[in-house]
Design an enzyme around this catalytic site. Structure first.
Site, PDB file in Angstrom:
ATOM      1  N   HIS A  42       3.067  -0.536   5.758  1.00 17.56           N
ATOM      2  CA  HIS A  42       2.921   0.919   5.922  1.00 17.56           C
ATOM      3  C   HIS A  42       2.698   1.152   7.541  1.00 17.56           C
ATOM      4  O   HIS A  42       1.685   0.159   8.485  1.00 17.56           O
ATOM      5  CB  HIS A  42       1.323   0.585   5.627  1.00 17.56           C
ATOM      6  CG  HIS A  42       1.743   1.994   4.414  1.00 17.56           C
ATOM      7  ND1 HIS A  42       0.562   1.933   3.357  1.00 17.56           N
ATOM      8  CD2 HIS A  42       2.713   2.987   3.284  1.00 17.56           C
ATOM      9  CE1 HIS A  42       1.073   2.100   1.904  1.00 17.56           C
ATOM     10  NE2 HIS A  42       2.307   2.660   2.066  1.00 17.56           N
ATOM     11  N   TYR A  43       3.254   2.567   8.198  1.00 18.33           N
ATOM     12  CA  TYR A  43       2.201   2.780   9.288  1.00 18.33           C
ATOM     13  C   TYR A  43       2.188   3.900   9.762  1.00 18.33           C
ATOM     14  O   TYR A  43       3.356   4.684   9.307  1.00 18.33           O
ATOM     15  CB  TYR A  43       3.776   1.320  10.623  1.00 18.33           C
ATOM     16  CG  TYR A  43       2.519   2.139  12.291  1.00 18.33           C
ATOM     17  CD1 TYR A  43       2.373   1.216  12.481  1.00 18.33           C
ATOM     18  CD2 TYR A  43       3.065   2.864  12.969  1.00 18.33           C
ATOM     19  CE1 TYR A  43       1.170   0.963  13.926  1.00 18.33           C
ATOM     20  CE2 TYR A  43       1.925   3.613  13.761  1.00 18.33           C
ATOM     21  CZ  TYR A  43       1.342   2.253  14.245  1.00 18.33           C
ATOM     22  OH  TYR A  43       1.182   1.898  15.566  1.00 18.33           O
ATOM     23  N   HIS A  94      -4.973  -5.346   9.420  1.00 20.17           N
ATOM     24  CA  HIS A  94      -4.565  -6.742   9.554  1.00 20.17           C
ATOM     25  C   HIS A  94      -3.599  -7.197   8.781  1.00 20.17           C
ATOM     26  O   HIS A  94      -3.140  -6.444   7.207  1.00 20.17           O
ATOM     27  CB  HIS A  94      -5.790  -7.313   8.892  1.00 20.17           C
ATOM     28  CG  HIS A  94      -5.359  -9.242   8.585  1.00 20.17           C
ATOM     29  ND1 HIS A  94      -6.586  -9.861   9.480  1.00 20.17           N
ATOM     30  CD2 HIS A  94      -4.437 -10.196   7.621  1.00 20.17           C
ATOM     31  CE1 HIS A  94      -5.362 -11.315   8.572  1.00 20.17           C
ATOM     32  NE2 HIS A  94      -4.810 -10.939   8.405  1.00 20.17           N
ATOM     33  N   HIS A 149      -0.390  -6.732   6.546  1.00 16.97           N
ATOM     34  CA  HIS A 149      -0.044  -6.746   4.732  1.00 16.97           C
ATOM     35  C   HIS A 149       1.245  -6.138   4.482  1.00 16.97           C
ATOM     36  O   HIS A 149       1.314  -5.241   4.957  1.00 16.97           O
ATOM     37  CB  HIS A 149      -0.787  -6.872   4.586  1.00 16.97           C
ATOM     38  CG  HIS A 149      -1.149  -5.435   4.881  1.00 16.97           C
ATOM     39  ND1 HIS A 149      -2.233  -4.656   6.244  1.00 16.97           N
ATOM     40  CD2 HIS A 149      -1.074  -4.406   3.610  1.00 16.97           C
ATOM     41  CE1 HIS A 149      -2.054  -3.486   5.143  1.00 16.97           C
ATOM     42  NE2 HIS A 149      -2.152  -2.321   4.440  1.00 16.97           N
ATOM     43  N   VAL A 150       1.791  -6.845   3.724  1.00 17.28           N
ATOM     44  CA  VAL A 150       3.000  -6.578   3.437  1.00 17.28           C
ATOM     45  C   VAL A 150       3.055  -5.888   1.465  1.00 17.28           C
ATOM     46  O   VAL A 150       2.163  -6.446   0.587  1.00 17.28           O
ATOM     47  CB  VAL A 150       4.533  -7.612   2.904  1.00 17.28           C
ATOM     48  CG1 VAL A 150       5.516  -7.135   2.625  1.00 17.28           C
ATOM     49  CG2 VAL A 150       4.526  -7.892   4.484  1.00 17.28           C
TER      50      VAL A 150
HETATM   51  O1  G7M Z   1      -2.647   1.888   3.170  1.00 23.25           O
HETATM   52  P1  G7M Z   1      -2.484  -0.239   3.245  1.00 23.25           P
HETATM   53  O2  G7M Z   1      -0.950  -0.174   4.286  1.00 23.25           O
HETATM   54  O3  G7M Z   1      -3.303  -0.165   5.039  1.00 23.25           O
HETATM   55  O4  G7M Z   1      -2.601  -0.567   2.285  1.00 23.25           O
HETATM   56  C1  G7M Z   1      -3.856  -1.012   1.853  1.00 23.25           C
HETATM   57  C2  G7M Z   1      -3.512  -1.948   0.197  1.00 23.25           C
HETATM   58  O5  G7M Z   1      -4.953  -3.107  -0.046  1.00 23.25           O
HETATM   59  C3  G7M Z   1      -3.853  -0.921  -0.282  1.00 23.25           C
HETATM   60  O6  G7M Z   1      -3.490  -0.877  -1.490  1.00 23.25           O
HETATM   61  C4  G7M Z   1      -5.278  -1.379  -0.830  1.00 23.25           C
HETATM   62  O7  G7M Z   1      -5.655  -1.441  -2.934  1.00 23.25           O
HETATM   63  C5  G7M Z   1      -5.349  -2.776  -0.596  1.00 23.25           C
HETATM   64  N1  G7M Z   1      -6.414  -2.877  -0.823  1.00 23.25           N
HETATM   65  C6  G7M Z   1      -7.378  -2.228  -0.155  1.00 23.25           C
HETATM   66  N2  G7M Z   1      -9.031  -3.056  -0.476  1.00 23.25           N
HETATM   67  C7  G7M Z   1     -10.182  -3.063  -0.083  1.00 23.25           C
HETATM   68  C8  G7M Z   1      -8.164  -4.614  -1.245  1.00 23.25           C
HETATM   69  C9  G7M Z   1      -9.698  -5.094  -2.111  1.00 23.25           C
HETATM   70  O8  G7M Z   1     -10.689  -5.987  -2.288  1.00 23.25           O
HETATM   71  N3  G7M Z   1      -8.071  -6.796  -2.958  1.00 23.25           N
HETATM   72  C10 G7M Z   1      -7.083  -5.981  -2.857  1.00 23.25           C
HETATM   73  N4  G7M Z   1      -6.967  -7.351  -4.088  1.00 23.25           N
HETATM   74  N5  G7M Z   1      -6.383  -5.235  -2.160  1.00 23.25           N
HETATM   75  C11 G7M Z   1      -7.301  -4.022  -2.047  1.00 23.25           C
END
Ligand code: G7M
EC number: 3.6.1.59
Length: 303
Positions: free
Chosen positions: A232-233, A239, A241-242
């Protein structure tokens, strides 16, 4: 009243959408005792929460089961009656204590198109990212350091530079394969977003792609071509992540956030390797008016 649908006989499921909680059933319908059954389709969707019952929602469940927790986040399944042998009625996430950023994120808001030049990234986005205290992504470090969610890790490459961890996303109920949702979190703590990717990260990205697809296939039985991996952007935390998501989930078909498919990210870095592709690109995406970056970026686009 309950006899209204008594004439319907179920044959098979035509379509199911776990995100919108919609199903289409094929069957036969018999209007009355002396009529022949005719082919019929029954569409069903879960209804909205009733507004005047919302204040009591948190106490309205007969059963709650914890699915996991990490830092300020807790996720659970809720049943309206005591029959835990059937799928839960609701999946819940509790954020406590919630920050102002969380409150704004979940408030209703209009989306607008933002065109972010490399200069706007350096002048607005980078200082915004740097303004967050590291505790904001404590949950990420908890996963990387095996403090929380370690029992749910589905794959880990422990190398500091190129390594990553794959865990179920908190949005997933860990059961429904058609809404499979995994998160791949990189170990390299200096990678904030797509903007930081360089050709040096290609080995890591190709490993994420191949292990993500392999895990979806081997562990969850999702065939090749039914998994989407993307970045996502703007992301909601900085941090790198994919997302690894089943194709039938609405998220994989494009929600509000701008999706950059992992295959395309890899190809762009390969093709434009020497040109600092993601550092020099203008990125266009939708942003909610409540987002902390919105006012500044929108003003620059409008002037
Ligand atoms: O939009 P973005 O690319 O930043 O997405 C962040 C993703 O991280 C979302 O799909 C959230 O559901 C996931 N996520 C957020 N948190 C706080 C957690 C967590 O504590 N554990 C896990 N496993 N996923 C999380």
């Amino acid at each position: 009243m309950s006899s209204l649908l008594a004439g319907f006989t179920f044959e098979r499921l035509l379509r199911e959408d776990p995100r919108t909680r919609f199903i289409a059933l094929l069957g036969a319908f018999k209007e009355g005792a002396n009529t022949e059954p005719v082919p019929a389709i029954l569409l069903a969707e879960k209804t909205h929460f009733v507004e005047d019952r919302l204040p009591k929602l948190s106490n309205s469940f007969s059963e709650l089961k914890s699915l996991g927790d990490n830092d300020i986040y807790r996720w659970l399944l809720g049943w309206n009656d005591e029959q835990q042998d059937r799928p839960a009625d609701v999946k819940l996430t509790l954020i406590s204590p919630a920050t102002e950023t969380h409150i704004r994120k979940y408030s209703p808001q209009k989306l607008k198109v933002i065109v972010e030049t490399p200069e706007m990234y350096r002048q607005v986005v980078l200082p915004y990212i740097q303004s967050f205290p590291p505790e904001r992504i404590q949950w990420v470090y908890n996963i990387l350091d095996h403090i929380t969610e370690s029992d749910t890790i589905v794959y880990e490459d422990a190398s500091d530079e190129q390594g990553f961890v794959i865990v179920p996303d908190l949005k997933w109920d860990k059961t429904t394969i058609s809404s499979l949702y995994l998160q791949c979190i990189t170990r390299n703590r200096s990678l904030r977003s797509l903007r930081d990717l360089r050709p040096a990260h290609l080995p890591m990205l190709t490993q994420i792609l191949s292990h993500g697809q392999r895990i979806a296939r081997e562990k969850y039985g999702v065939p090749h071509g039914e998994i989407r991996m993307f970045v996502h952007y703007q992301p909601s935390y900085y941090h790198f992540h994919v997302h690894i998501v089943h194709l039938s989930s609405q998220v994989a078909q494009g929600g509000t956030a701008q999706l950059h498919l992992l295959e395309d990210v890899i190809d762009n870095l390969r093709l434009h390797g020497d040109k600092e592709y993601y550092q020099n690109r203008t990125l266009t995406y939708l942003l909610g008016e409540q987002h902390g970056l919105f006012a500044d970026l929108y003003a620059r686009n409008a002037s």
